[in-house]
Design an enzyme around this catalytic site. Structure first.
Site, PDB file in Angstrom:
ATOM      1  CB  VAL A  12      -0.958   0.013   1.214  1.00 36.38           C
ATOM      2  CG1 VAL A  12      -1.831   1.249   1.183  1.00 36.38           C
ATOM      3  CG2 VAL A  12      -1.831  -1.235   1.232  1.00 36.38           C
ATOM      4  CB  VAL A  52      10.151   4.337  11.532  1.00 32.36           C
ATOM      5  CG1 VAL A  52       9.453   5.585  12.043  1.00 32.36           C
ATOM      6  CG2 VAL A  52       9.717   4.009  10.106  1.00 32.36           C
ATOM      7  CB  ALA A  72       7.010   1.656   8.762  1.00 32.72           C
ATOM      8  CE1 TYR A 139      -1.459  -4.944  11.626  1.00 34.48           C
ATOM      9  CE2 TYR A 139      -3.522  -6.044  11.042  1.00 34.48           C
ATOM     10  CZ  TYR A 139      -2.573  -5.066  10.806  1.00 34.48           C
ATOM     11  OH  TYR A 139      -2.726  -4.217   9.739  1.00 34.48           O
ATOM     12  CG  ASN A 168     -10.180  -8.377   3.238  1.00 36.69           C
ATOM     13  OD1 ASN A 168     -10.842  -7.973   4.186  1.00 36.69           O
ATOM     14  ND2 ASN A 168      -9.576  -9.547   3.232  1.00 36.69           N
ATOM     15  CG  PHE A 202      -5.347 -25.805   0.688  1.00 36.59           C
ATOM     16  CD1 PHE A 202      -5.865 -27.099   0.704  1.00 36.59           C
ATOM     17  CD2 PHE A 202      -4.043 -25.608   0.253  1.00 36.59           C
ATOM     18  CE1 PHE A 202      -5.080 -28.175   0.305  1.00 36.59           C
ATOM     19  CE2 PHE A 202      -3.255 -26.678  -0.149  1.00 36.59           C
ATOM     20  CZ  PHE A 202      -3.775 -27.967  -0.129  1.00 36.59           C
TER      21      PHE A 202
HETATM   22  N1  UDP Z   1      -8.457 -17.562   2.601  1.00 36.89           N
HETATM   23  C1  UDP Z   1      -8.565 -18.882   2.133  1.00 36.89           C
HETATM   24  N2  UDP Z   1      -7.449 -19.478   1.624  1.00 36.89           N
HETATM   25  C2  UDP Z   1      -6.238 -18.853   1.546  1.00 36.89           C
HETATM   26  C3  UDP Z   1      -6.135 -17.502   2.012  1.00 36.89           C
HETATM   27  C4  UDP Z   1      -7.270 -16.902   2.534  1.00 36.89           C
HETATM   28  O1  UDP Z   1      -9.630 -19.490   2.202  1.00 36.89           O
HETATM   29  O2  UDP Z   1      -5.257 -19.464   1.095  1.00 36.89           O
HETATM   30  C5  UDP Z   1      -9.657 -16.901   3.146  1.00 36.89           C
HETATM   31  C6  UDP Z   1      -9.480 -16.469   4.597  1.00 36.89           C
HETATM   32  O3  UDP Z   1      -9.894 -17.503   5.468  1.00 36.89           O
HETATM   33  C7  UDP Z   1     -10.413 -15.253   4.668  1.00 36.89           C
HETATM   34  C8  UDP Z   1     -10.416 -14.685   3.250  1.00 36.89           C
HETATM   35  O4  UDP Z   1      -9.871 -15.726   2.423  1.00 36.89           O
HETATM   36  O5  UDP Z   1     -11.734 -15.663   4.972  1.00 36.89           O
HETATM   37  C9  UDP Z   1      -9.547 -13.466   3.106  1.00 36.89           C
HETATM   38  O6  UDP Z   1      -8.291 -13.761   3.692  1.00 36.89           O
HETATM   39  P1  UDP Z   1      -7.041 -12.819   3.544  1.00 36.89           P
HETATM   40  O7  UDP Z   1      -5.871 -13.458   4.234  1.00 36.89           O
HETATM   41  O8  UDP Z   1      -6.862 -12.422   2.115  1.00 36.89           O
HETATM   42  O9  UDP Z   1      -7.468 -11.472   4.303  1.00 36.89           O
HETATM   43  P2  UDP Z   1      -8.016 -11.243   5.815  1.00 36.89           P
HETATM   44  O10 UDP Z   1      -9.504 -11.160   5.691  1.00 36.89           O
HETATM   45  O11 UDP Z   1      -7.553 -12.368   6.674  1.00 36.89           O
HETATM   46  O12 UDP Z   1      -7.410  -9.939   6.192  1.00 36.89           O
END
Ligand code: UDP
Length: 328
Positions: A12, A52, A72, A139, A168, A202
Site C-alpha cells: 500500500v 523508523v 511501516a 496486530y 481487504n 485451500f
Molecule cells: N483464505 C482462504 N485461503 C487462503 C487464504 C485466505 O480461504 O489461502 C480466506 C481467509 O480464510 C479469509 C479470506 O480468504 O476468509 C480473506 O483472507 P485474507 O488473508 O486475504 O485477508 P483477511 O480477511 O484475513 O485480512
C-alpha cells in the site's frame, strides 16, 4: 508538499508514494526493506534505508516536512499471535518515537495506516466507525493502541491526524502489486494457482454462517485507497484526530472470489476445502459512508472484476519477470 512516507516500499505504501509523486509532491521514503520491495519504490522519491524508530528524528529534523504518512508496521495476524512482543515493539513503540519526532520538529500532519482488525468480530455489518473496537489478535490491538496515542497527541500537542481502517486491500497499480516473500492473502494466492505456481487453493472452511459457507470480505482497490490518503493529508486540522473505514461496501465470499479469478484468468483454479484458519471472522464489510460524506472520497474501482483484473495483470508481469530471470 514535502512528505515523509514510512514503509513506502510495502504494497500500500508504494502505491501511495507513486500517486503522491505523480501529483507533484516531494516524497522521502523510509523503509527497512524487511518486507518491502525496491522495485516498487518510485524513482523520483528519495529513499532512506533503515528503521523508523532510529531515523525519524534525524530525517524530520532536517526541516521543511509538512506531513507524514505512516505505513511501516508488522501486519500479519497469525505472526502477531505467536510473536506479540515484536508487534508491540515495531508498531506501538516505533510509532511513539515517530510522534515524538514529529512533535520535536513541528510536523503536525499525520495519516496513519490502520485496519479493520481493530473491530474484531463485529455483531453486525456494515461496520461503522462508532461500533465497539474489540480486536481479537495482537496486530489489531497494537493498531488500536496507536489510535489512542494519536488522539491524545492531537489533544495535548495539536497534532492533526487521520487513521484509515482498511478492509481487504487488493488489486494493483501499474507495476506495483502484492509481491510478498511469504503470501497469505486470498487473491494473490488464487492468482498464483492460475499462473501455475501452486497446484490449488485451500479454502479455509466451508461451514461458516454465510450464504455459501465461505467467509465474506470487503475488497478495496489499492489505488482507491491511495486517494483516501491524499484527501486525509490535505484536510487534517491541528488538534483533531479522525478515524475512517475504507472498503467498497460489498461483500464477496471466498468462493465468489475464486469464481471471479476463474473468469478473469480463464484458468480452472482447483480448490479444496481445508480447516478453518484461527482468528478468521465470518463476515467483514465496511461502511465507508463517513469518509465519502466528510472528505468526498469517491472510489471508482469498486467492482471485483476490476480489482481481480488489475491484480492478474500484475501477477502475470511478475511471472514473466521470474521466467526471464530463470532463462538468463
Ligand atoms: N483464505 C482462504 N485461503 C487462503 C487464504 C485466505 O480461504 O489461502 C480466506 C481467509 O480464510 C479469509 C479470506 O480468504 O476468509 C480473506 O483472507 P485474507 O488473508 O486475504 O485477508 P483477511 O480477511 O484475513 O485480512
Amino acid at each position: 508538499m514535502k512528505l515523509l512516507v514510512t514503509g513506502g516500499a510495502g504494497y500500500v505504501g508504494s502505491v501511495c508514494a507513486a500517486v503522491l509523486v505523480e501529483q507533484g509532491h516531494d516524497v522521502t521514503i523510509i523503509d527497512n526493506f524487511s518486507t518491502g520491495n525496491r522495485d516498487a519504490v518510485p524513482g523520483e522519491a528519495r529513499i532512506i534505508e533503515g528503521d523508523v524508530a532510529d531515523k525519524a528524528a534525524e530525517i524530520l529534523g532536517e526541516g521543511g516536512f509538512e506531513g507524514v504518512i505512516h505505513f511501516a508496521a508488522r501486519s500479519l495476524v497469525g505472526e502477531s499471535v505467536d510473536k506479540p512482543d515484536e508487534y508491540w515493539q515495531h508498531n506501538v513503540v516505533t510509532t511513539l518515537k515517530l510522534l515524538n519526532a514529529m512533535r520535536e520538529s513541528g510536523v503536525k500532519n499525520l495519516v496513519f495506516s490502520s485496519t479493520a482488525a481493530t473491530y474484531g468480530e463485529p455483531d453486525q455489518v456494515p461496520i461503522t466507525e462508532d461500533m465497539p473496537t474489540q480486536p481479537t489478535n495482537p496486530y489489531g490491538a497494537t493498531k488500536l493502541a496507536i489510535d489512542y496515542m494519536i488522539t491524545s497527541f492531537a489533544h495535548a500537542y495539536g497534532l492533526g491526524a487521520t487513521s484509515l481502517r482498511y478492509f481487504n486491500v487488493a488489486g494493483a497499480y501499474g507495476n506495483i502489486g502484492e509481491n510478498r516473500e511469504v503470501e497469505t492473502h486470498l487473491i494473490p494466492i488464487v492468482l498464483q494457482v492460475a499462473l501455475g505456481h501452486r497446484d490449488k487453493i485451500f479454502m479455509f472452511g466451508d461451514d461458516w454462517d454465510t450464504e455459501d459457507g465461505t467467509p465474506v470480505r470487503d475488497y478495496i482497490h489499492v489505488r482507491d485507497l491511495a486517494d483516501a490518503h491524499v484527501l486525509a493529508l490535505k484536510s487534517n486540522e491541528s488538534g483533531n484526530h479522525r478515524i475512517y473505514n475504507l472498503g467498497s461496501g460489498d461483500g464477496y465470499s471466498v468462493k465468489q472470489v475464486i469464481d471471479m479469478c476463474r473468469k478473469v484468468t480463464g484458468h480452472d483454479i482447483p480448490a479444496e476445502v481445508a480447516p478453518r484458519r484461527a482468528g478468521d471472522p465470518a463476515t467483514l464489510i465496511a461502511s465507508s459512508e463517513k469518509i465519502k460524506r466528510e472528505l468526498g472520497w469517491n472510489p471508482t474501482r469498486t467492482d471485483l472484476e476490476t480489482i481481480v483484473s488489475d491484480a492478474w495483470n500484475f501477477t502475470r508481469q511478475l511471472g514473466d519477470k521470474a521466467h526471464s530471470a530463470k532463462r538468463s
